[in-house]
Write an enzyme that holds these catalytic residues in place. Structure first.
Site, PDB file in Angstrom:
ATOM      1  CB  CYS A   8      -0.972  -0.003   1.177  1.00 36.54           C
ATOM      2  SG  CYS A   8      -0.241   0.226   2.820  1.00 36.54           S
ATOM      3  NE  ARG A  14      -4.749   1.281   1.879  1.00 35.40           N
ATOM      4  CZ  ARG A  14      -4.673   1.907   0.718  1.00 35.40           C
ATOM      5  NH1 ARG A  14      -5.625   1.728  -0.191  1.00 35.40           N
ATOM      6  NH2 ARG A  14      -3.670   2.715   0.444  1.00 35.40           N
ATOM      7  CG  ASP A 123      -5.230   4.953   2.932  1.00 33.18           C
ATOM      8  OD1 ASP A 123      -5.254   4.530   4.115  1.00 33.18           O
ATOM      9  OD2 ASP A 123      -4.229   5.467   2.419  1.00 33.18           O
TER      10      ASP A 123
END
Length: 164
Positions: A8, A14, A123
């Site tokens: 990410c 994440r 996100d």
């Protein structure tokens, strides 16, 4: 051994969630010796920082420990080392290709492909919705594990590691 790298932007929300969710699933399936799972960032801004506290709390809530994890940046050599490089969103995928000089081995994918869906994992750094991120990441990891278990040839190396 199958080697998977989750990626990410910053490697604090994440991708570490995906790393540790996947490690937990693999452990529960009794397959820990068959996989090497890690995560990385496409940016340098969080290098050395621990997992973001709300992401860490979400993992802890589900009985998963991420102690000791610190952010690291994706490097070109990761492409040759890992069997799969899995981004959380399209922007990650573009940056992954830039850092690695393309995807000549077709190793780069988005996590939601394995859940049978198109799109990005939002996100939670911006949305604050760690529950939604958890659900999407868990679904992607479940689909990925299922795919990996189905797609092995006699050598133990996964054949096609992506989606039909």
């Amino acid at each position: 051994m199958k080697k998977i790298l989750f990626i990410c932007h910053g490697n604090i929300c994440r991708s570490p969630m995906a790393e540790f969710i996947m490690k937990d699933m693999i452990k529960k399936a009794g397959l820990s010796d068959e996989f090497r799972i890690s995560s990385a960032a496409t940016s340098a801004e969080e290098i050395g920082n621990p997992v973001y506290p709300p992401a860490r709390r979400m993992l802890t809530k589900h009985g998963i420990d991420c102690t000791g994890k610190t952010a690291r940046q994706l490097k070109n050599a990761d492409y040759d080392y890992y069997d799969l490089l899995i981004g959380m969103e399209q922007v990650n995928l573009r940056n992954m290709q830039r850092i690695c000089g393309g995807d000549y081995g077709e190793k780069m994918h988005l996590l939601l492909e394995y859940a049978g869906r198109q799109g990005d994992i939002a996100d939670p750094w911006y949305s604050g919705d760690f529950d939604a991120a958890w659900r999407d990441i868990e679904a992607g990891c479940q689909g990925l594990l299922k795919r990996l278990r189905e797609r092995t040839d006699g050598t133990g190396k996964a054949e096609s590691l992506c989606c039909d």
